[in-house]
Design a protein around this motif. Structure first.
Motif, mmCIF file in Angstrom:
data_model
loop_
_atom_site.group_PDB
_atom_site.id
_atom_site.type_symbol
_atom_site.label_atom_id
_atom_site.label_comp_id
_atom_site.label_asym_id
_atom_site.label_seq_id
_atom_site.Cartn_x
_atom_site.Cartn_y
_atom_site.Cartn_z
ATOM 1 N N ILE A 240 2.717 -3.743 -5.538
ATOM 2 C CA ILE A 240 3.024 -2.544 -6.309
ATOM 3 C C ILE A 240 4.535 -2.408 -6.468
ATOM 4 O O ILE A 240 5.272 -2.383 -5.474
ATOM 5 N N GLY A 242 7.957 -0.264 -7.134
ATOM 6 C CA GLY A 242 8.326 1.074 -6.670
ATOM 7 C C GLY A 242 8.132 2.103 -7.773
ATOM 8 O O GLY A 242 9.017 2.308 -8.608
ATOM 9 N N ILE A 243 6.971 2.725 -7.800
ATOM 10 C CA ILE A 243 6.660 3.665 -8.871
ATOM 11 C C ILE A 243 6.238 4.996 -8.293
ATOM 12 O O ILE A 243 5.766 5.091 -7.160
ATOM 13 N N ALA A 244 6.415 6.045 -9.074
ATOM 14 C CA ALA A 244 6.002 7.393 -8.705
ATOM 15 C C ALA A 244 5.897 8.205 -9.990
ATOM 16 O O ALA A 244 6.192 7.710 -11.085
ATOM 17 N N PHE A 379 1.734 3.153 -12.522
ATOM 18 C CA PHE A 379 1.373 4.482 -12.035
ATOM 19 C C PHE A 379 -0.032 4.859 -12.501
ATOM 20 O O PHE A 379 -0.878 5.308 -11.722
ATOM 21 N N ILE A 382 -2.829 2.549 -10.943
ATOM 22 C CA ILE A 382 -3.200 2.948 -9.576
ATOM 23 C C ILE A 382 -4.118 4.166 -9.596
ATOM 24 O O ILE A 382 -5.132 4.219 -8.895
ATOM 25 N N MET A 404 -3.888 4.715 -0.782
ATOM 26 C CA MET A 404 -2.657 4.739 0.016
ATOM 27 C C MET A 404 -2.452 3.432 0.768
ATOM 28 O O MET A 404 -1.351 2.869 0.788
ATOM 29 N N THR A 407 -1.939 0.220 -1.610
ATOM 30 C CA THR A 407 -0.655 0.167 -2.302
ATOM 31 C C THR A 407 0.532 0.359 -1.372
ATOM 32 O O THR A 407 1.649 -0.027 -1.704
ATOM 33 N N ARG A 408 0.280 1.004 -0.212
ATOM 34 C CA ARG A 408 1.357 1.368 0.726
ATOM 35 C C ARG A 408 2.465 2.126 -0.002
ATOM 36 O O ARG A 408 3.657 1.881 0.206
ATOM 37 N N ASN A 409 2.047 3.036 -0.848
ATOM 38 C CA ASN A 409 2.977 3.817 -1.662
ATOM 39 C C ASN A 409 2.671 5.303 -1.488
ATOM 40 O O ASN A 409 1.803 5.850 -2.167
ATOM 41 N N GLU A 411 4.207 7.808 -2.462
ATOM 42 C CA GLU A 411 4.592 8.608 -3.625
ATOM 43 C C GLU A 411 3.404 8.911 -4.540
ATOM 44 O O GLU A 411 3.471 9.801 -5.387
ATOM 45 N N ILE A 412 2.332 8.174 -4.353
ATOM 46 C CA ILE A 412 1.198 8.298 -5.258
ATOM 47 C C ILE A 412 0.217 9.381 -4.814
ATOM 48 O O ILE A 412 -0.713 9.733 -5.556
#
Length: 587
Positions: A240, A242-244, A379, A382, A404, A407-409, A411-412
């Motif tokens: 992924i 770096g998106i938010a 974004f 996902i 979560m 993606t280990r993100n 921000e999502i």
């Protein structure tokens, strides 16, 4: 001199601890969910064995696929067009032959089979079905049938854990917990998502949340995931960027995306039901038909073959054109629905992620033509993945946790919560769609919604935890001396033996009253003045829910609990009354 008493105390405590973990005491402790240390041990063992089986399954599948597909185990696109048609077709023919040779009771595979055994057979899964799932699941994945590995994995994990409980002759309530442990460990080890595995197990398999039930399931998920990570590492499944969410202008588009995904989820479930209802009866014909559909669609759109995670990674980068995204989305949905409806032994969580990713990528491209203030394509990809999984499974929390961890993100999280909830509500209430697993169970004639809170609560404890041991077995006819001897141990109940079986139950106080009031040398326990109770047999491993059903349907007033000895003879070990069950439920 002071050390000797301390040493003796320590020895006594260690001896007591050792005794508490002897197998008989271990089984007895597991009769209720209060035995946290014992359930923790079971959770770790379940996770260990599940992890090893899933590791073996993944190594087998990926090694063979790497030999067939040198560029990577998901890269079916590298095959020539004719090969893309022949591989799924050949795989389906092999599967059809296997299923045609199997007996009906050995054909059950997948999550729906696990749910059926859990709700109708106290979670007892067989070795034969485990082997069938291992072999057929591997063949289906290797031959490129559209589906995921998590369906076979859940069956394998649940079976290994159930067999662990059966081997140790544990009470049925603990086997139910072990099924949850195996499912959590399977999801965790398949996707590197232990938290999602725990939530999925509670939300979809066990169908309840309890604090005591969480602990062994958590330990199983962690243990299983760690075992598989020793070979496959701990890298996330998807890469992924770096998106938010860039601005609040995305919120209306997120809302709309949730509705679009709900339409796809409801369509997937409805098409699956239609395929099942209109399918031919012979299992071999159904499997071959499913393989031919996959082969035909894969001939034109190779991205639908196999699991398809490589295509998801491309969509996350925004490198797939709009028409290709929509084509993959539609063909993957059709192929998945037909495969599930016709009984292909493969998973469905993976396909929901792929369908959601393609739909999310296509939605972004359409939205970006209307507004220049939408966030990056990844974004929306996902969000589509999480929304499709949540809406199809009707498991929003499991979908959020999976998103979560995949993606280990972090921000999502906020936009994902909104999109998943909108998709869930729209699919369930707007289109009347039930969970896809619940729908599969209904196709097998199982109503998972039929279990009420009472049934779930009583399933947590076995009869051994609430039975009375203050009883004695006596023949129906006794002389005065024998009757007085029966009362010497001061029992509460007398289980009356008649021939090879047991006839009724009466209070010891009734016999004591007869000895005092009647001037006779012999006593017939079936005729003396007493409040006799009609009885039925139940094994010590049964849950209180099973006991409640026997009392309700049999019209009896008490149950005598037996252990089956090595010579297959019943040995009564306790008495259970309806009020014992009622007191547990209200405690």
């Amino acid at each position: 001199m002071e050390r000797k008493p301390m040493l003796n105390t320590l020895i006594k405590r260690l001896s007591h601890l050792r005794a508490s973990f002897q197998i008989r005491a271990f089984r007895s402790a597991l009769s209720s969910l209060d035995a946290a240390p014992q359930f923790a041990i079971l959770g770790i063992l379940s996770g260990l064995f599940t992890g090893l089986v899933i590791l073996l399954f993944r190594v087998l599948v990926e090694q063979v696929l790497t030999w067939i597909l040198p560029s990577g185990p998901d890269r079916f696109e590298q095959l020539a067009a004719l090969e893309r048609f022949l591989l799924p077709t050949a795989g389906a023919m092999v599967l059809a032959l296997i299923f045609a040779l199997l007996k009906q009771e050995n054909r059950g595979v997948g999550v729906s089979h696990v749910l059926e055994r859990l709700h109708r057979h106290q979670g007892y899964l067989s070795v034969k079905n485990l082997l069938v799932q291992f072999v057929t699941g591997a063949i289906a994945l290797i031959s490129g049938q559209t589906g995921g590995r998590e369906g076979p994995a859940i069956h394998l994990g649940a079976s290994v854990s159930s067999l662990l409980g059966q081997t140790l002759k544990l009470p049925n309530n603990s086997i139910r917990v072990l099924i949850g442990c195996g499912a959590a460990a399977a999801i965790g080890s398949s996707f590197n998502t232990p938290i999602a595995g725990v939530i999925f197990s509670m939300e979809v398999i066990v169908l309840e949340y309890t604090i005591a039930g969480f602990m062994p399931v958590i330990l199983a998920a962690v243990t299983g995931t760690l075992v598989v990570q020793q070979v496959f590492g701990d890298e996330p499944v998807f890469f992924i960027p770096g998106i938010a969410m860039d601005s609040y202008w995305d919120l209306p588009w997120i809302f709309l995306e949730g509705i679009v995904i709900a339409v796809l989820a409801a369509g997937l479930i409805r098409l699956m039901v239609i395929c099942h209802d209109r399918a031919p009866k012979p299992i071999a014909v159904k499997i071959i038909l499913a393989g031919l559909v996959t082969a035909s669609l894969g001939f034109v759109v190779p991205e639908i073959l196999g699991v398809g995670y490589d295509t998801v990674n491309q969509a996350l980068q925004g490198s797939i054109p709009l028409m290709i995204l929509l084509l993959i989305c539609c063909t993957k949905l059709v192929a998945t629905a037909i495969n599930l409806g016709l009984g292909m032994p493969i998973g469905l969580i993976g396909p929901t992620l792929v369908i959601g990713a393609m739909a999310g990528g296509g939605f972004w491209q359409l939205a970006s033509t209307v507004s220049d203030q939408v966030s990056a394509p990844g974004f929306y990809v996902i969000l589509g993945m999480g929304a499709m999984m949540g809406a199809a499974l009707q498991a929003p929390l499991a979908a959020l946790m999976a998103l979560m961890e995949l993606t280990r993100n972090p921000e999502i999280v906020l936009p994902a919560m909104l999109c998943i909830v909108i998709a869930n509500i729209t699919a369930a209430h707007g289109f009347g769609a039930k969970s896809i697993f619940q729908t599969q169970a209904l196709m097998l004639g199982i109503d998972l919604t039929g279990r009420n809170s009472r049934s779930l609560a009583l399933s947590r404890a076995s009869v051994e935890s609430k039975m009375s041991r203050k009883f004695i077995v006596a023949n129906a006819r006794l002389d005065r001396a024998s009757a007085e001897q029966v009362l010497q141990s001061q029992p509460t109940w007398i289980l009356v033996k008649s021939g090879a079986g047991y006839d009724c139950l009466l209070k010891a106080a009734d016999l004591q009253r007869a000895l005092a009031d009647l001037r006779q040398d012999t006593f017939d326990l079936q005729n003396i003045p007493a409040d006799r109770k009609d009885i039925a047999r139940i094994t010590w491993q049964a849950t209180l829910d099973e006991a409640f059903d026997i009392i309700s349907r049999g019209g009896v007033q008490a149950l005598y609990v037996v252990r089956v000895s090595a010579t297959q003879l019943d040995r009564p070990v306790g008495i259970l009354l309806p009020e014992d069950i009622e007191n547990y439920y209200h405690s």
